[in-house]
Design a protein around this motif. Sequence first.
Motif, PDB file in Angstrom:
ATOM      1  N   UNK A   5       0.867  -1.175   0.000  1.00  0.00           N
ATOM      2  CA  UNK A   5       0.000   0.000   0.000  1.00  0.00           C
ATOM      3  C   UNK A   5       0.910   1.234   0.000  1.00  0.00           C
ATOM      4  N   UNK A   6       1.603   1.398  -1.147  1.00  0.00           N
ATOM      5  CA  UNK A   6       2.606   2.465  -1.251  1.00  0.00           C
ATOM      6  C   UNK A   6       2.072   3.595  -2.116  1.00  0.00           C
ATOM      7  N   UNK A   7       2.240   4.827  -1.605  1.00  0.00           N
ATOM      8  CA  UNK A   7       1.916   6.016  -2.386  1.00  0.00           C
ATOM      9  C   UNK A   7       3.242   6.663  -2.754  1.00  0.00           C
ATOM     10  N   UNK A   8       3.471   6.843  -4.053  1.00  0.00           N
ATOM     11  CA  UNK A   8       4.746   7.383  -4.540  1.00  0.00           C
ATOM     12  C   UNK A   8       4.493   8.766  -5.132  1.00  0.00           C
ATOM     13  N   UNK A   9       5.224   9.762  -4.664  1.00  0.00           N
ATOM     14  CA  UNK A   9       5.008  11.135  -5.139  1.00  0.00           C
ATOM     15  C   UNK A   9       6.030  11.499  -6.214  1.00  0.00           C
ATOM     16  N   UNK A  10       5.502  11.872  -7.377  1.00  0.00           N
ATOM     17  CA  UNK A  10       6.358  12.199  -8.525  1.00  0.00           C
ATOM     18  C   UNK A  10       5.869  13.518  -9.142  1.00  0.00           C
ATOM     19  N   UNK A  11       6.655  14.065 -10.048  1.00  0.00           N
ATOM     20  CA  UNK A  11       6.361  15.380 -10.642  1.00  0.00           C
ATOM     21  C   UNK A  11       5.803  15.190 -12.060  1.00  0.00           C
ATOM     22  N   UNK A  12       4.622  15.747 -12.346  1.00  0.00           N
ATOM     23  CA  UNK A  12       4.079  15.589 -13.702  1.00  0.00           C
ATOM     24  C   UNK A  12       4.823  16.497 -14.675  1.00  0.00           C
ATOM     25  N   UNK A  13       4.713  16.182 -15.953  1.00  0.00           N
ATOM     26  CA  UNK A  13       5.391  16.981 -16.987  1.00  0.00           C
ATOM     27  C   UNK A  13       4.397  17.204 -18.128  1.00  0.00           C
ATOM     28  N   UNK A  14       4.848  17.882 -19.173  1.00  0.00           N
ATOM     29  CA  UNK A  14       3.979  18.059 -20.339  1.00  0.00           C
ATOM     30  C   UNK A  14       4.040  16.819 -21.237  1.00  0.00           C
ATOM     31  N   UNK A  15       4.864  15.858 -20.873  1.00  0.00           N
ATOM     32  CA  UNK A  15       5.009  14.611 -21.651  1.00  0.00           C
ATOM     33  C   UNK A  15       4.115  13.539 -21.013  1.00  0.00           C
ATOM     34  N   UNK A 140      14.617  21.208 -20.679  1.00  0.00           N
ATOM     35  CA  UNK A 140      13.896  20.867 -19.448  1.00  0.00           C
ATOM     36  C   UNK A 140      12.706  21.802 -19.268  1.00  0.00           C
ATOM     37  N   UNK A 141      12.934  23.072 -19.463  1.00  0.00           N
ATOM     38  CA  UNK A 141      11.864  24.064 -19.324  1.00  0.00           C
ATOM     39  C   UNK A 141      10.680  23.701 -20.223  1.00  0.00           C
ATOM     40  N   UNK A 142      10.969  23.414 -21.481  1.00  0.00           N
ATOM     41  CA  UNK A 142       9.896  23.207 -22.461  1.00  0.00           C
ATOM     42  C   UNK A 142       9.055  21.966 -22.188  1.00  0.00           C
ATOM     43  N   UNK A 143       9.607  21.007 -21.446  1.00  0.00           N
ATOM     44  CA  UNK A 143       8.861  19.762 -21.194  1.00  0.00           C
ATOM     45  C   UNK A 143       8.117  19.802 -19.858  1.00  0.00           C
ATOM     46  N   UNK A 144       8.212  20.927 -19.142  1.00  0.00           N
ATOM     47  CA  UNK A 144       7.494  21.020 -17.855  1.00  0.00           C
ATOM     48  C   UNK A 144       6.039  21.411 -18.078  1.00  0.00           C
ATOM     49  N   UNK A 145       5.210  21.242 -17.065  1.00  0.00           N
ATOM     50  CA  UNK A 145       3.815  21.684 -17.179  1.00  0.00           C
ATOM     51  C   UNK A 145       3.832  23.222 -17.234  1.00  0.00           C
ATOM     52  N   UNK A 153      11.470  28.986 -14.383  1.00  0.00           N
ATOM     53  CA  UNK A 153      12.102  30.192 -14.925  1.00  0.00           C
ATOM     54  C   UNK A 153      12.449  31.169 -13.786  1.00  0.00           C
ATOM     55  N   UNK A 154      11.476  31.366 -12.895  1.00  0.00           N
ATOM     56  CA  UNK A 154      11.676  32.332 -11.806  1.00  0.00           C
ATOM     57  C   UNK A 154      12.856  31.920 -10.907  1.00  0.00           C
ATOM     58  N   UNK A 155      12.861  30.623 -10.569  1.00  0.00           N
ATOM     59  CA  UNK A 155      13.877  30.106  -9.648  1.00  0.00           C
ATOM     60  C   UNK A 155      15.280  30.145 -10.262  1.00  0.00           C
ATOM     61  N   UNK A 156      15.392  29.680 -11.524  1.00  0.00           N
ATOM     62  CA  UNK A 156      16.729  29.620 -12.145  1.00  0.00           C
ATOM     63  C   UNK A 156      17.223  31.031 -12.470  1.00  0.00           C
ATOM     64  N   UNK A 157      16.332  31.887 -12.948  1.00  0.00           N
ATOM     65  CA  UNK A 157      16.763  33.242 -13.303  1.00  0.00           C
ATOM     66  C   UNK A 157      17.197  34.012 -12.046  1.00  0.00           C
TER      67      UNK A 157
END
Length: 255
Positions: A5-15, A140-145, A153-157
């Motif tokens: 009964x495992x819940x795995x947290x991952x980051x969605x993308x535009x892919x 990387x930027x272009x494939x994010x949601x 953009x805000x964080x890296x800039x």
Amino acid sequence: MTATNILFLDIPTALPVPFSPNTWKVRLALNYKKLTYVTKWVETTSIASVCKSLGIPPTSTLPDGTPKYTLPALIDNTASPSALLSDSTPIIEYLERTYPDPDSSRALCAPASRALHALFEYHVAHSITAQLLPVMVMHMHDKKTPQDRIHFRKRIEAAFGKKLEDLELRGKEREAYWKKIEDAFDLLATFMQAGGTAGELFTGSNLSLADCILGGLLLTFRYTSPDEAWIKISAWNDGKWIRYMSALEEWTTVV
Ligand SMILES: N[C@@H](CCC(=O)N[C@@H](CS)C(=O)NCC(=O)O)C(=O)O
């Protein structure tokens, strides 16, 4: 399959697939160990609030002293009390301790390999992962949601004091930079060949924590930059990384 009964947290993308090297590292381990799990998709902007609300611990501290939350994270409700985990390597060590394979040769990270794995992880982080931005930032930027693109953009800039587009190297400088990354892969291929194991992975045909680390990174290259990074990497070391990726393929299912 081992029912858990495992819940795995991952980051969605535009892919249709995720591309974080750290979350892939754990997903490869979950799939390899044939553990059943459910993914909870959390955009970067919501990582801190979601982790806090679920009681998942932070992985480090921000410069202003506040806790930093990152993914992957995992909640194992199989046993009582539930295990609430963050940080990819400790998560994999937990899975190994809690769900050991009866065949010890299939262990991802035997306790005795801890120091060697830490050294490997340090090496890959410095020789490859830390080198990625100047050639991967826009891929990387272009494939994010859409929402995560704004946050990224805000964080890296803010961190580099430059527009994302100006961080990206071009022309000869870009090629010279890629050469540095190629040299790092050459070194890995040389050592893997010297290992003389049958099979493409670090210890042969079974997965190890080292393969989760390198495999996660290769999946990032393949998914975020199929038209540049993956074309280059596929041509290096006589196709070693294509064969390596084929060996990983059976553990790359996204559920
Ligand atoms: N030491 C952590 C690092 C994880 C990490 O940096 N994750 C990134 C995604 S690849 C993250 O969650 N970033 C969120 C953010 O920086 O706000 C691990 O190995 O799990």
